[in-house]
Design a protein around this motif. Structure first.
Motif, mmCIF file in Angstrom:
data_model
loop_
_atom_site.group_PDB
_atom_site.id
_atom_site.type_symbol
_atom_site.label_atom_id
_atom_site.label_comp_id
_atom_site.label_asym_id
_atom_site.label_seq_id
_atom_site.Cartn_x
_atom_site.Cartn_y
_atom_site.Cartn_z
ATOM 1 N N ARG A 1 1.370 -11.718 0.241
ATOM 2 C CA ARG A 1 0.321 -10.584 -0.890
ATOM 3 C C ARG A 1 -0.543 -11.110 -0.432
ATOM 4 O O ARG A 1 -1.748 -11.294 -0.425
ATOM 5 N N LEU A 2 -1.210 -12.579 -1.054
ATOM 6 C CA LEU A 2 -2.271 -13.304 -0.610
ATOM 7 C C LEU A 2 -2.668 -13.963 0.672
ATOM 8 O O LEU A 2 -3.651 -14.237 1.496
ATOM 9 N N GLY A 3 -1.667 -13.276 1.572
ATOM 10 C CA GLY A 3 -1.831 -13.302 3.569
ATOM 11 C C GLY A 3 -1.573 -14.660 3.653
ATOM 12 O O GLY A 3 -2.017 -15.096 4.387
ATOM 13 N N VAL A 4 -0.747 -15.661 3.024
ATOM 14 C CA VAL A 4 -0.289 -16.362 3.253
ATOM 15 C C VAL A 4 0.732 -16.890 3.661
ATOM 16 O O VAL A 4 1.822 -16.085 3.222
ATOM 17 N N LYS A 5 0.938 -17.505 4.789
ATOM 18 C CA LYS A 5 2.712 -18.071 5.307
ATOM 19 C C LYS A 5 3.222 -18.956 4.860
ATOM 20 O O LYS A 5 3.231 -19.311 4.064
ATOM 21 N N VAL A 6 4.747 -18.857 4.795
ATOM 22 C CA VAL A 6 5.396 -19.597 4.159
ATOM 23 C C VAL A 6 6.490 -20.217 5.519
ATOM 24 O O VAL A 6 7.296 -19.806 5.742
#
Length: 832
Positions: free
Chosen positions: A221-226
């Motif tokens: 949702r924050l546009g950050v990959k995991v």
């Protein structure tokens, strides 16, 4: 005659990608998760070395993870530890040595002697070689941000690099270059917002234990990959699949093939269509060149998609025109056309054009200037086995001279009917010629798009005027003496592509077991004669009926000998009735040109069977697992000598056991039976000091009449194999593997029948069980080719139904890869 093959270092990695091709490499464009190889492919080569990174490229990695350490004169090297002791011949901290001293260190022998004198690459050398070829996963524990950015910018690698370090380091790095892709450590879901506000990273590197669907969704949702490291206790199929289901973006791993298998399973389960109802392809109601796809349903993930019935046209494949080809003839012969192979290669010497089942009557042979037309059997002899032309003795063509030839040859192909993940059905047309047009082999079915399902393969070409799904009728009495109540029965499968009507006639009266019969058939006789009809039958040899089983339906062809297409007749239903001279029956058969319901060919070698074979090669496996040198010797005939499966097997074995050293020696000789191989045992096999001997003689052994289970005792083939096994086992430390890999066409060699091949394969199996040798029976696969591969047996293995299954020039063609993979299944490294 032997061909040593020795595989060392990165040369093997290059060979594997060239020879084994894309089937061993992930289709990264459609993968649900990216993969980073920890310190390169460290299971296959010394970590943080060029061979390890090259292997990552070969396996389709998205990123390679690496570390840098600095010498005392400021040069950065690719090394994980602060000290040199674990992975090099050096000792102590790397920062105490100069770059010149570090460059001299052996960084490969600790892993395997195969990588002796492999060096520690510098950061500059590494970026020069790999920047732009693969994503860079930079663990920046021992390099200042300024130096890191300078190195990446020098090699234009900033966009393809993700940088891992603590949050403070990454904040400083982004202050110097805001476009840097930063990878921040994350230990719990509660840290996400705080780190995000401070850094706005490209991705989080989350500890595996903290992963959850909620955490991944929050990051997305924050546009950050995991990203996450699976090393340690989480390198398992179950953990990979769970993380992929949750939506993880990248997995860092020490075991890339395990991750690859999990990705494939996920795709099959969630992204590829799975047929659940209908969807069969059949011939048209009035057979023609159309095929009908019945309506059906597929599952794609949790969605069910229906598709309607559809009709597809399968256009014919026009003959290939080969005109004005210069051809150098060999020595003169007194054979008659169509002759048999006399040692020349496919299409004879000095030619480069195709030979794919010549159109009868189309061959024209003339002088090179075109002024003189030569005549068959007077000036030259031709054959339909290899496509060669020989001067006829006493004719106008001089031996070892050049002539000009023109001809037409039939072409054929497989078309594949596929459905994609959106439920759209389409036809993918296959190639009509093999990659090497001078070979006698046929094209394989076409490759299909990723995440599609192959519903059927359709074969077309040669003389097929209609597309049929295959049919074997029942014997129908065609004389007044018999009734349908006491008809014989038909058995077996029809392994030809020509529709035929069979005629069986009793020629010697008596009860079953005494009476004898002959067989005629309609259809193309594979030669220059016009297609036969049953109005003027030409009968094959006299065959005695059997009171205890079935007997073959042998028909004559234009080469003059009887041919077996795997159909048999069982007269036992006739009972005790006397068969009278002139009793006859007819039988209609049509070829199977449509193939549905394919199986994985390795399913014929299930895990339990592979484990059983492993018990007979324990000594070799023990050496491989301990990283010792292993020597493989191949003893066999033309498929061993000229095929490429021996090299593929050796390379695959080396790939599975990278710490070992595999040496392979091919002592096969084309045309030889075990009777020729046995006398060479001491000189060509035992002299190589082998750990394992792989034996493959099925095609030529099948051409020798032998007995192995009757009252008269074993025949000469069985005796020779027993002697061979006993002499090898007398050495006390050599494993033995038998392989059935090569088969022939009954149209051109009378002994090349399914009955003979099965009998030979059964003999091998009996001997292997008795002597405790490993046995890989590929014949079981080939005799069920349609069910397993969706291909026609003879066209798959025999090219245009005349030649070996293995090319003489294009050596990765046809069955080589399958045979190597089935062999490797028994040698599989259980630890990966």
């Amino acid at each position: 005659m032997f061909h040593p093959l020795k595989f060392r270092g990165s040369a093997l990695l290059t060979l594997l990608i060239l020879f084994l091709g894309p089937t061993l490499v992930r289709a990264v464009g459609n993968d649900p998760v990216q993969v980073s190889h920890h310190r390169g492919a460290l299971q296959f080569a010394p970590e943080n070395t060029f061979p390890a990174f090259e292997k990552s490229l070969e396996l389709g990695a998205d990123y390679v993870e690496f570390h840098v350490r600095r010498s005392n004169d400021g040069v950065y090297f690719i090394l994980h530890d602060e000290n040199l002791d674990r992975t090099t011949e050096g000792s102590g901290p790397i920062k105490n040595l100069s770059s010149d001293e570090i460059r001299k260190l052996d960084a490969g022998s600790w892993f395997s002697e195969r990588f002796k004198e492999e060096r520690i690459p510098t950061l500059d050398e590494f970026l020069t070689r790999f920047a732009g070829r693969i994503g860079l996963h930079f663990d920046a524990k021992d390099i200042p941000p300024e130096d890191l950015l300078q190195a990446l910018k020098k090699h234009d690698a900033l966009d393809s690099t993700i940088v891992y370090n603590d949050v403070d380091y990454l904040v400083e790095l982004k202050s110097l270059e805001p476009t840097t892709k930063t990878l921040a450590p994350l230990s719990s879901i509660e840290e996400i917002d705080r780190i995000y506000e401070k850094l706005k990273p490209y991705a989080f590197d989350c500890s595996w234990g903290a992963l959850s669907e909620e955490l991944i969704s929050h990051c997305h949702r924050l546009g950050v990959k995991v990203f996450s490291d699976a090393m340690g206790g989480h390198e398992s199929r179950e953990d990979y699949l769970q993380a992929i289901e949750w939506g993880i973006d990248l997995i860092q791993t020490d075991y890339p093939k395990r991750v690859e298998a999990a990705i494939f399973e996920y795709q099959m389960r969630n992204q590829s269509p799975q047929l659940i109802e209908g969807g069969r392809v059949r011939q048209n109601d009035s057979p023609n060149r159309n095929v009908v796809l019945e309506s059906g349903k597929v599952n794609v993930g949790e969605e069910t998609i229906s598709f309607p019935a559809q009709t597809f046209s399968v256009p014919p494949e026009p003959p290939l025109e080969v005109a004005d080809q210069v051809y150098r003839v060999g020595n003169a012969t007194d054979m008659k056309s169509p002759s048999h192979w006399d040692g020349e290669g496919p299409r004879g010497p000095g030619t480069t054009r195709s030979y794919q089942r010549i159109v009868p009557g189309s061959l024209v042979v003339s002088s090179t200037d075109g002024r003189t037309l030569y005549h068959p059997d007077t000036d030259y002899i031709y054959d339909f086995y290899w496509g060669s032309i020989k001067p006829a003795k006493g004719g106008a063509i001089q031996p070892n001279s050049e002539v000009r030839i023109s001809y037409r040859c039939h072409r054929c192909r497989y078309d594949s009917i596929v459905i994609d993940a959106a439920g759209k059905v389409s036809v993918i047309r296959g190639d009509s010629m093999p990659p090497d047009a001078t070979e006698l082999l046929l094209p394989n079915p076409p490759e299909i798009p990723a995440l599609s399902l192959r519903l059927a393969n359709v074969f077309t070409g040669w003389t097929n005027e209609t597309i049929t799904q295959g049919f074997i009728g029942e014997f129908v009495p065609s004389s007044g003496n018999r009734t349908e109540a006491d008809n014989p029965q038909v058995q077996g499968e029809y392994h030809d592509i020509i529709p035929r009507d069979y005629l069986v006639r009793i020629v010697e009266p008596g009860p079953v077991g005494v009476a004898a019969y002959r067989v005629a058939a309609s259809g193309d006789p594979y030669g220059v004669d016009p297609p036969r009809t049953l109005e003027e039958p030409v009968f094959g040899p006299v065959i005695q009926t059997s009171p205890s089983g079935s007997t073959p339906l042998l028909i004559p062809i234009s080469t003059g000998h009887p041919t077996d297409y795997s159909l048999r007749i069982d007269f036992r239903p006739v009972g005790e009735a006397v068969l009278t001279e002139g009793d006859q029956w007819t039988l209609r058969v049509e070829p199977q040109l449509i193939f549905n319901d394919f199986e994985n060919p390795t399913s014929l070698f299930p895990e339990c069977e592979a484990n059983e074979q492993r018990s007979f090669i324990r000594q070799t496996l023990k050496k491989l697992e301990s990283g010792e040198g292993v020597r493989v010797v191949y003893l066999g005939e033309s498929t061993t000598d000229g095929g490429f499966w021996p090299a593929l097997f050796a390379e695959g074995l080396q790939d599975q056991y990278p710490r070992a050293t595999v040496e392979a020696f091919n002592v096969g000789i084309g045309g030889e039976t075990i009777l020729g191989g046995l006398p060479r045992l001491e000189k060509d096999v035992l002299s190589k000091d082998p750990d394992v001997v792989i034996i493959e003689y099925v095609i030529n052994d099948s051409s020798v009449n032998f007995r192995h289970d009757d009252a008269e005792g074993p025949g000469k083939i069985e005796k020779a194999h027993r002697e061979l096994i006993e002499k090898i086992q007398d050495q006390g430390s050599i494993d033995i593997v038998y392989l059935t890999a090569n088969f022939g066409n009954p149209a051109f060699v009378p002994a090349y029948t399914f009955e003979n091949f099965r009998r030979t394969a059964d003999l091998y199996q009996v001997l292997c069980r008795e002597y405790e040798c490993a046995f890989v029976d590929a014949f079981r696969v080939w005799e069920n080719m349609g069910r397993i591969h969706g291909e026609y047996f003879l066209t798959r293995l025999k090219g245009n139904m005349v030649n070996h299954p293995f090319g003489n020039r294009d050596k990765i063609w046809s069955a080589d890869k399958d045979n190597a993979e089935w062999l490797l299944k028994s040698f599989e490294n259980q630890k990966d």
